[in-house]
Design an enzyme around this catalytic site. Structure first.
Site, mmCIF file in Angstrom:
data_model
loop_
_atom_site.group_PDB
_atom_site.id
_atom_site.type_symbol
_atom_site.label_atom_id
_atom_site.label_comp_id
_atom_site.label_asym_id
_atom_site.label_seq_id
_atom_site.Cartn_x
_atom_site.Cartn_y
_atom_site.Cartn_z
ATOM 1 N N ASP A 81 0.814 -1.212 0.000
ATOM 2 C CA ASP A 81 0.000 0.000 0.000
ATOM 3 C C ASP A 81 0.848 1.262 0.000
ATOM 4 O O ASP A 81 0.450 2.282 -0.575
ATOM 5 C CB ASP A 81 -0.931 -0.001 1.215
ATOM 6 C CG ASP A 81 -2.167 -0.854 0.983
ATOM 7 O OD1 ASP A 81 -2.139 -1.691 0.057
ATOM 8 O OD2 ASP A 81 -3.150 -0.696 1.723
ATOM 9 N N CYS A 122 0.845 -8.063 5.079
ATOM 10 C CA CYS A 122 0.419 -6.675 4.872
ATOM 11 C C CYS A 122 -1.091 -6.499 4.741
ATOM 12 O O CYS A 122 -1.859 -7.436 4.880
ATOM 13 C CB CYS A 122 1.185 -6.086 3.692
ATOM 14 S SG CYS A 122 2.947 -5.862 4.103
ATOM 15 N N ASP A 123 -1.471 -5.269 4.391
ATOM 16 C CA ASP A 123 -2.804 -4.732 4.646
ATOM 17 C C ASP A 123 -3.969 -5.578 4.143
ATOM 18 O O ASP A 123 -4.911 -5.845 4.874
ATOM 19 C CB ASP A 123 -2.919 -3.329 4.040
ATOM 20 C CG ASP A 123 -1.929 -2.358 4.655
ATOM 21 O OD1 ASP A 123 -0.787 -2.760 4.900
ATOM 22 O OD2 ASP A 123 -2.289 -1.198 4.877
ATOM 23 N N LYS A 124 -3.968 -5.959 2.878
ATOM 24 C CA LYS A 124 -5.109 -6.697 2.329
ATOM 25 C C LYS A 124 -4.857 -8.199 2.318
ATOM 26 O O LYS A 124 -5.797 -8.980 2.145
ATOM 27 C CB LYS A 124 -5.399 -6.243 0.888
ATOM 28 C CG LYS A 124 -5.537 -4.761 0.707
ATOM 29 C CD LYS A 124 -6.534 -4.157 1.681
ATOM 30 C CE LYS A 124 -6.493 -2.648 1.645
ATOM 31 N NZ LYS A 124 -5.206 -2.067 2.020
ATOM 32 N N CYS A 194 5.265 -1.966 8.100
ATOM 33 C CA CYS A 194 5.637 -0.635 8.595
ATOM 34 C C CYS A 194 5.439 -0.548 10.100
ATOM 35 O O CYS A 194 4.487 -1.075 10.658
ATOM 36 C CB CYS A 194 4.837 0.427 7.868
ATOM 37 S SG CYS A 194 5.092 0.407 6.077
ATOM 38 N N GLU A 442 -6.862 4.516 -0.134
ATOM 39 C CA GLU A 442 -6.390 5.178 1.076
ATOM 40 C C GLU A 442 -5.783 6.520 0.717
ATOM 41 O O GLU A 442 -5.236 6.688 -0.367
ATOM 42 C CB GLU A 442 -5.330 4.327 1.773
ATOM 43 C CG GLU A 442 -5.866 3.063 2.387
ATOM 44 C CD GLU A 442 -4.793 2.261 3.080
ATOM 45 O OE1 GLU A 442 -5.164 1.312 3.782
ATOM 46 O OE2 GLU A 442 -3.599 2.571 2.928
ATOM 47 N N SER A 467 -5.138 5.462 5.438
ATOM 48 C CA SER A 467 -4.112 4.534 5.885
ATOM 49 C C SER A 467 -4.147 4.427 7.397
ATOM 50 O O SER A 467 -4.548 5.360 8.103
ATOM 51 C CB SER A 467 -2.733 5.040 5.440
ATOM 52 O OG SER A 467 -1.704 4.420 6.173
#
Length: 552
Positions: A81, A122-124, A194, A442, A467
């Site tokens: 992302d 990570c995010d998704k 992150c 985002e 985000s």
């Protein structure tokens, strides 16, 4: 062991062709009698959170083999992302969640795996894998790849958000480009997600809190040998789940999702968890609505002052005992549920070691009495909106200001960097929702630019997303979105927007009937779409349903 799913591809004379193909892989006669375990690995070498997952997969495979299973590894896509942020690439991030869930389902069902180990960071990727686990419902365990260590510059800890906000500082003249270049070179020291409690790490915490990963997995750093041990143990443990027939829907229940929301509120996690937890619940056929978040948030205080709202990184949470320490702080409010470890969530909480100097506060002495997230409703968001209240200064919990309306992130970003925004304004960014974006991008760039430029009295409202690195009075997921005819599409420049986080309201202050008068002249903005974005826009549900793909 009772009959296995994999027997469908390897038992009986009529499966000789199937076995021939398995033997072509080097599978032995003895291995044909063992459980087949799929290892879904989101490794790639463009996502820092995934670049180390090959090493974890090796340990997972070792654990599977040692416990008497046969591992079969396959790849899953993953989008970074941060790299996709601020341009057209961000429209593809949320749709990738559905692709990930579909790809795991396709592999698991086509090859009749007896169990799954899901490796992602990570995010998704993490929510997509959990969606698949709930959908397929065969014994499964998640291994999240772990956070990155903090960067350092002149004795100060750094994270990616320092770089994003540095862009705004350059625009404000408070930082020169050479200093920004030095900052970007030392902020991100290696592999892992992150460093702060952004979406990737929040979802890892949610995974552990709902019982789908082993204790300590979420906060254990990517570079720590403990992560390798957790991966090995997860590979071994999945065979026990197969033999005991413990499936994801035995673990992912209404009660375990509410436990995850409790941890989310205590940590002050990313607003994106609302989307993802609702999508996971949808796959598990569990009713979950926005009011659940408000109900739990009204009881659970904010216990950890994590980045970006506070000073603490995921490394500090790990040193404080990780999610087990948070569970211990929440013990009296938790529902006792099973986990993939074989321990109940309360037994994990009670056996947690809380380190001296822990950043996890007690229920009696919290960072704030208000939980980390709030759901807002009102004339601007009749279907709901989400704010990370833990990241909003208290003097902005109640705010009224004139709307500055932009039909897209790009125009808003240009206006912010050109200093066309004034203190007190409410920046409204619309046509960035699930359907209108499409992909509900985002918007870390505009929020970070506002912070970097030094604004302290500007709110931002959008039908898109933020985000997990966002801080400040930023309200997202406004539902219905502009493209679906929501009131946000009817707002004009200068309209007064009223925000009240205490009362959980979000309104546009107009005379009765004015929105309906404007609606009679309104037509949605149409974007030319092709490929996956066209398919996604045609089928995606609104944010208050988790932006899942509609089954109808």
């Amino acid at each position: 062991m009772a009959t296995m799913r994999s027997d469908e591809v390897k038992r009986g004379y009529h499966r000789a062709p199937n076995r021939a193909l398995l033997r072509a892989l080097g599978i032995t006669q003895e291995e044909l009698d063992r459980p087949f375990i799929g290892v879904a690995n989101a490794w790639n070498d463009i996502v820092p959170g995934h670049v180390h997952l090959r090493a974890l997969a090796v340990k997972v495979r070792e654990g599977i083999a040692a416990a008497g299973g046969v591992p079969f590894e396959f790849g899953v896509i993953g989008i970074c992302d941060g790299i996709a942020m601020g341009h057209e690439g961000m429209r593809y991030s949320l749709p990738s969640r559905e692709n990930i869930a579909d790809s795991v389902e396709l592999m698991a069902q086509a090859h009749r795996f007896d169990g799954l180990v899901l490796i992602g960071t990570c995010d998704k990727i993490v929510p997509g894998m959990l969606m698949a686990a709930a959908r397929v419902n065969i014994p499964s365990i998640m291994v999240t790849g772990g956070p990155m260590l903090p960067g350092y510059q002149e004795g100060r800890e750094l994270s990616l958000i320092d770089v994003f906000e540095g862009v705004g500082r350059v625009a404000a003249g408070a930082l020169d480009e050479e200093s920004l270049a030095r900052l970007e070179c030392c902020a991100m020291p290696g592999c892992g997600s992150c460093q702060g409690l952004y979406t990737a790490n929040t979802m890892a915490c949610m995974t552990e809190a709902m019982g789908m990963s082993l204790p300590g997995c979420a906060a254990s750093p990517a570079v720590d040998a403990e992560k390798l041990r957790i991966a090995r143990s997860s590979g071994e443990r999945v065979l026990s789940l197969v033999r005991e027939n413990v499936c994801p829907r035995d673990i992912i229940t209404r009660q375990s999702l509410e436990n995850a929301i409790r941890v989310d509120m205590a940590l002050g996690g990313s607003t994106n968890t609302v989307l993802h937890l609702m999508a996971i619940a949808d796959e598990a056929a569990i009713p979950l609505d926005l009011e659940t978040f408000n109900r739990i948030g009204s009881r659970i205080p904010h216990l950890c002052h994590m980045q970006p709202a506070g000073p603490h990184s995921m490394a500090a949470l790990h040193q404080s005992g990780g999610i087990p320490a948070v569970l211990r702080a929440l013990e009296r409010d938790l529902a006792d549920m099973p986990t993939v470890s074989g321990q109940s969530i309360l037994s994990i909480a009670r056996s947690a070691t809380v380190s001296p100097g822990s950043i996890v506060q007690t229920m009696e002495s919290p960072v704030s009495q208000a939980g980390g997230l709030r759901i807002l409703r009102g004339s601007l968001a009749p279907g709901g909106a989400v704010v990370k209240s833990a990241a909003v200064s208290h003097d902005m919990w109640v705010h009224r200001g004139p709307a500055r309306v932009f039909d897209g992130e790009k125009d808003a970003m240009e206006a912010i960097l050109a200093r066309h925004i004034r203190e007190g304004d409410v920046v409204v960014i619309r046509y960035e929702g699930p359907r209108g974006g499409p992909g509900m991008p985002e918007m870390l760039s505009p929020t970070s630019a506002l912070m970097g430029l030094g604004y302290s009295k500007v709110a931002l409202v959008t039908d898109g997303r933020f985000s997990g690195g966002t801080r400040g009075p930023c309200i997202g997921h406004v539902t219905p979105e502009a493209a679906a005819g929501g009131p946000i599409g009817l707002v004009h420049d200068g309209d007064t927007i009223s925000i009240d986080l205490r009362e959980r309201t979000l309104d546009v202050l107009l005379p009765r009937g004015e929105l309906e008068r404007r609606r009679s002249f309104w037509a949605p903005r149409e974007k030319p779409l092709t490929g996956i974005l066209a398919r996604y826009a045609a089928h995606v549900a609104q944010a208050d349903r988790g932006a899942v793909l509609r089954r109808d």
